[in-house]
Design a protein around this motif. Structure first.
Motif: not given
Ligand SMILES: *Cc1c(COP(=O)(O)O)cnc(C)c1O
Ligand code: SF4
Length: 335
Positions: A102, A114-117, A133, A136-138, A142-143, A163
């Motif tokens: 992300g 990338m905080v959201t898809a 995605y 991949q988003h946080s 993952h964050w 994103g």
């Protein structure tokens, strides 16, 4: 004290609008009074990359006009299914640039999170239309990896929330992200890349303005509008509220064939945005993502459009024409 009223908090208007977005090609054609013969191709192309468009954005389209410049950005077309040489799944090399799940770190001093898809609208030309995605988003686990990476690099002075569309996050979730970033002593600026003030101006509500004006750094919001018809009274009001909250407003557009590939349209776009407090930033040459070849404008034509814009507008209303090239340390100016 927690009252019954505060526990039964209402879903914000923008989230209800988001949930009501049109996702069925047949419905879009019906609402716009378009020829049902467009449906089979729209359905086939939507199976690859789903249709999604908020009703407020559809309301800015001309009924009965299959060539409407806003419609063209969202309606799945047969042309998307053609394999075109040079148009690939990951044209900007995002996979190679992932520093943590992300998190993209391609340019000096800036990292893109990338905080959201999720996006409120699905733009048919989007370079992330094929991006995997998932994961991949946080989200939850993952964050922490992305944050650890940011903490370890004192040279990252600017985090860019992207994103997907970062304003798809609820205020609560966005507030959590901002609170985590506020712990990074090296941050000097926060940037948000969002199309929502344009396609879903309801998003710019009191809750969002409170969050953004509470940030400890200057906030830059880069909107994404491509055509002056996207800017209606509600959008202007939303942009003015953001400006009044002290947020620096810039716009990036993508140069798109049969949408905005003429100097007159772009001049009007930038004049209209300026009247709402937004300066043009980038005009992007299309990323060569699979399914978007029919949007491409060649460099010769693009340069001619830029030359006319330079003659017509004050310098500060002329965007920079750039292209994203994998492996480069910045966006590449198109000569
Ligand atoms: C475009 C981009 C940026 C921002 O570039 P600017 O020229 O500062 O607008 C940062 N990181 C990534 C990965 C990008 O693609
Ligand atoms: S809003 Fe931005 S990220 Fe989302 S589909 Fe459109 S161009 Fe892509």
């Amino acid at each position: 004290m927690i009252t019954a009223k505060s526990t039964l908090r209402q879903v914000p208007l923008w989230q209800r609008e988001l949930a009501r977005a049109i996702t069925d090609p047949a419905e879009l054609l019906r609402v716009l009074e378009l020829d049902p013969a467009l449906l089979p191709a729209a359905t086939a192309a939507a199976a690859r990359f789903a249709l999604r468009v908020p009703r407020g954005f559809v309301a800015r389209m001309q009924r009965g006009d299959p060539a409407d410049p806003l419609l063209r950005q969202v309606l799945p077309l047969e042309a998307e299914l053609a394999e075109m040489p040079g148009f690939i799944a990951d044209p900007v090399g995002e996979h190679a640039a992932l520093a943590a799940p992300g998190l993209l770190h391609k340019y000096h001093g800036r990292a893109l999170l990338m905080v959201t898809a999720a996006c409120a609208v699905h733009c048919r030309y989007c370079f992330r239309r094929e991006f995997p995605y998932a994961g991949q988003h946080s989200g939850a686990d993952h964050w922490s990896t992305a944050l650890a990476y940011l903490r370890a690099d004192p040279d990252i002075h600017e985090v860019i929330l992207s994103g997907g569309d970062p304003l798809s996050l609820s205020d609560r979730r966005l507030g959590e992200v901002l609170a985590e970033l506020a712990r990074l002593p090296q941050l000097r600026r926060l940037r948000i890349h969002s199309r929502q003030p344009i396609v879903l101006p309801e998003r710019v509500d009191d809750g969002l303005l409170t969050l953004l004006s509470g940030c400890p750094w200057p906030v830059v919001l880069v909107t994404h509008a491509n055509h002056p018809q996207e800017i209606d009274a509600a959008v202007i009001a939303a942009l003015r509220r953001l400006g009044a909250a002290g947020i620096t407003l810039l716009n990036q557009a993508v140069l798109l064939r049969a949408v905005n590939d003429d100097a007159g349209t772009l001049a009007t776009l930038n004049e209209t945005l300026f009247a709402a407090g937004v300066l043009p930033y980038y005009l992007h040459q299309l990323d060569r993502v699979r399914g978007a070849a029919h949007f491409e404008v060649n460099d010769i034509q693009a340069s001619a459009i830029m030359e006319t814009l330079r003659q017509r507008l004050p310098g500060y209303l002329v965007p920079r024409l750039v292209r994203e090239q994998p492996g480069q340390p910045a966006k590449t100016p198109v000569a």
